[in-house]
Design an enzyme around this catalytic site. Structure first.
Site, PDB file in Angstrom:
ATOM      1  N   TRP A 145      45.706 -21.924  -8.476  1.00 50.57           N
ATOM      2  CA  TRP A 145      44.440 -21.515  -9.479  1.00 50.57           C
ATOM      3  C   TRP A 145      44.907 -21.662 -10.891  1.00 50.57           C
ATOM      4  O   TRP A 145      44.250 -21.888 -11.666  1.00 50.57           O
ATOM      5  CB  TRP A 145      43.913 -20.600  -9.189  1.00 50.57           C
ATOM      6  CG  TRP A 145      42.640 -20.267 -10.074  1.00 50.57           C
ATOM      7  CD1 TRP A 145      41.201 -20.405  -9.999  1.00 50.57           C
ATOM      8  CD2 TRP A 145      42.584 -19.058 -11.089  1.00 50.57           C
ATOM      9  NE1 TRP A 145      40.445 -20.122 -10.965  1.00 50.57           N
ATOM     10  CE2 TRP A 145      41.286 -19.116 -11.713  1.00 50.57           C
ATOM     11  CE3 TRP A 145      43.648 -18.143 -11.767  1.00 50.57           C
ATOM     12  CZ2 TRP A 145      40.953 -18.412 -12.764  1.00 50.57           C
ATOM     13  CZ3 TRP A 145      43.246 -17.671 -12.846  1.00 50.57           C
ATOM     14  CH2 TRP A 145      41.979 -17.580 -13.197  1.00 50.57           C
ATOM     15  N   HIS A 146      46.247 -20.945 -10.991  1.00 52.22           N
ATOM     16  CA  HIS A 146      46.578 -20.838 -12.238  1.00 52.22           C
ATOM     17  C   HIS A 146      47.065 -21.984 -13.205  1.00 52.22           C
ATOM     18  O   HIS A 146      47.101 -21.956 -14.602  1.00 52.22           O
ATOM     19  CB  HIS A 146      47.775 -19.889 -12.464  1.00 52.22           C
ATOM     20  CG  HIS A 146      47.375 -18.237 -12.143  1.00 52.22           C
ATOM     21  ND1 HIS A 146      46.985 -17.934 -10.951  1.00 52.22           N
ATOM     22  CD2 HIS A 146      47.113 -17.292 -13.137  1.00 52.22           C
ATOM     23  CE1 HIS A 146      46.623 -16.629 -10.943  1.00 52.22           C
ATOM     24  NE2 HIS A 146      46.666 -16.337 -12.339  1.00 52.22           N
ATOM     25  N   GLY A 147      47.488 -23.214 -12.336  1.00 55.42           N
ATOM     26  CA  GLY A 147      47.691 -24.232 -12.947  1.00 55.42           C
ATOM     27  C   GLY A 147      48.358 -25.266 -11.939  1.00 55.42           C
ATOM     28  O   GLY A 147      48.752 -24.926 -10.706  1.00 55.42           O
ATOM     29  N   PHE A 156      44.358 -21.401 -18.289  1.00 55.40           N
ATOM     30  CA  PHE A 156      43.895 -21.497 -16.889  1.00 55.40           C
ATOM     31  C   PHE A 156      42.754 -21.813 -16.331  1.00 55.40           C
ATOM     32  O   PHE A 156      42.278 -22.212 -15.508  1.00 55.40           O
ATOM     33  CB  PHE A 156      44.667 -20.096 -16.358  1.00 55.40           C
ATOM     34  CG  PHE A 156      45.968 -19.827 -16.443  1.00 55.40           C
ATOM     35  CD1 PHE A 156      46.866 -20.801 -16.480  1.00 55.40           C
ATOM     36  CD2 PHE A 156      46.255 -18.425 -16.710  1.00 55.40           C
ATOM     37  CE1 PHE A 156      48.132 -20.514 -16.667  1.00 55.40           C
ATOM     38  CE2 PHE A 156      47.725 -18.370 -17.032  1.00 55.40           C
ATOM     39  CZ  PHE A 156      48.714 -19.286 -17.005  1.00 55.40           C
TER      40      PHE A 156
END
Length: 468
Positions: free
Chosen positions: A311-313, A468
């Site tokens: 989810w962060h990248g 993000f």
């Protein structure tokens, strides 16, 4: 538009507040003004994606209404979630998946807030489907929930259930407003004075080629990044909570002193609470949680934290960071937590901090090669640069403050005072409490002055979680 920018502090926020309280008296007009201001706030930095936001709003509003009315509710849920995730994947992950398949994909600019908007929309749709909340019938109220500017860009991820009543009726009091001002100033101070200071050292350390850092310098850089990301993101959350209170909204806490945790499990109860609770309620529990035996529980944990990292990248290091934490959570369930219980509390804290800090090295690195070389520098005996090369006067002043401020010192003092005050004469206790007020005022005045100095000098950076 950044919360710490002069445009926001001296033009947008005063004007929004002045018209909200001074010109608009009716609740609907206030909501309309706040929604319009939120769209303008987003359009200031990302005007090309405002239309996409509005389409997303209409799709999710319509789908929730159909789900609530029992009109092919499962189909509408699936279609709306596919739409939301489709937008997220197209903008954030298409290039990553294309590289895996050997397909050249045009680079797409990542819209601000898309990750937070997507997760917030999915939580709303699922809650309506589960009948834990009714579908919002008023499009303006739903729009205000979805795009309220204090939490729009980087969270916290707000559940509709937490704001449903406040969207209809909310209390505007002087106490809540003053609390909001104090909380916003606290977040502004965390960001400008602490996070941005630690960012200078962290960026310098991670920018150097492999082998250039001594162990002391590598550890200092990792510690500074750990402090940077905490004060940066918790500072944003404080500002979001404070801004919400200025307009009568109350958002849930997003951080509870995570670096005071005594285990990785405890860390995730304290860090980015809105995200970890989102994955718990909408991924972990639907997968079966801990109800289907130990092996399935461990598998579910790994899946959840792999998704949390991703989810962060769209980068392998983020995925590895998530799995790294997932593995530690599994190890704690397998018996590591019992081993920790046998050691002194301070040592448990230190071990947890080291585990988290190593994870931040992986999180901060652009590649596995950089992460590996940096971790090697942390245990090396060579290196050109030592910690003293990075210890500027500003860092020497802020480092001890940051190390203390990330702990629940204020809570400890309150607990200590609640014990002591009962042993004192009531008049003496009252005098002491009154004497504390000028000190508290001086602290906030100093925060305002320092923040003003940083803003006036233009020495501020974007929030980490904006990307993000």
């Amino acid at each position: 538009m950044f919360f710490q920018s002069p445009t926001f502090l001296y033009i947008f926020l005063p004007l929004t507040l002045a018209l909200y309280y001074g010109l608009f008296r009716r609740a609907k007009l206030r909501d309309l003004w706040l929604f319009s201001a939120s769209l303008f706030f987003y359009a200031w930095g990302e005007p090309q994606f405002v239309f996409a936001l509005m389409v997303s709003l209409l799709v999710n509003y319509t789908a929730a209404r159909r789900i609530h009315a029992n009109r092919q509710r499962t189909l509408w849920l699936v279609l709306a979630i596919v739409f939301d995730l489709g937008l997220l994947i197209a903008f954030k992950y298409l290039g990553f998946f294309g590289s895996l398949l050997g397909v050249r994909v045009p680079h797409l600019h990542l819209p601000l807030a898309i990750s937070f908007v997507t997760f917030q929309a999915i939580s709303y749709l699922v809650d309506v489907y589960r009948r834990t909340v009714p579908a919002e019938s008023n499009l303006l109220s739903y729009g205000l929930y979805a795009f309220l500017f204090p939490h729009l860009i980087a969270g916290p991820i707000v559940r509709y259930a937490d704001l449903a009543d406040q969207l209809k009726t909310r209390e505007h009091t002087l106490d809540r407003f003053s609390d909001g001002v104090r909380r916003f100033l606290l977040g502004l101070t965390k960001k400008l004075i602490l996070a941005d200071t630690f960012a200078i050292t962290a960026d310098a350390a991670f920018r150097l080629p492999p082998g250039e850092l001594s162990a002391s310098a590598a550890w200092l850089g990792a510690v500074c990044y750990s402090l940077q990301i905490y004060f940066d993101f918790s500072g944003y959350s404080d500002m979001a909570i404070g801004l919400g209170r200025l307009f009568g909204f109350e958002f849930a806490e997003n951080f509870r002193h995570p670096y005071a945790a005594a285990s990785v499990t405890d860390f995730w109860r304290r860090w980015h609470i809105s995200l970890s609770s989102w994955f718990r309620d909408y991924v972990y529990i639907p997968l079966g949680g801990n109800r289907s035996g130990a092996c399935r529980t461990y598998f579910n944990l790994l899946i959840v934290f792999a998704l949390c990292g991703f989810w962060h990248g769209a980068n392998w290091t983020f995925l590895a960071w998530g799995l790294y934490h997932g593995v530690w959570l599994v190890l704690e369930r397998l018996g590591w937590s019992h081993l920790l219980d046998a050691v002194p509390l301070l040592l448990r804290h230190l071990l947890t901090l080291v585990i988290v800090l190593v994870g931040w090295v992986l999180f901060r690195s652009e590649s596995f090669a950089q992460a590996g070389s940096y971790l090697a520098d942390m245990v090396s005996s060579g290196g050109v640069y030592t910690a003293s090369d990075f210890l500027t006067p500003r860092l020497q002043m802020m480092l001890p403050i940051g190390l203390i401020a990330c702990l629940p010192v204020v809570l400890w003092m309150r607990d200590w005072w609640s014990v002591i005050r009962h042993r004192l004469h009531p008049r003496i206790a009252a005098v002491i409490e009154v004497a504390v007020l000028p000190a508290e005022f001086a602290v906030f005045a100093a925060m305002m002055l320092a923040g003003e100095t940083w803003v006036a000098g233009g020495s501020y950076a974007a929030f980490i979680y904006f990307r993000f």
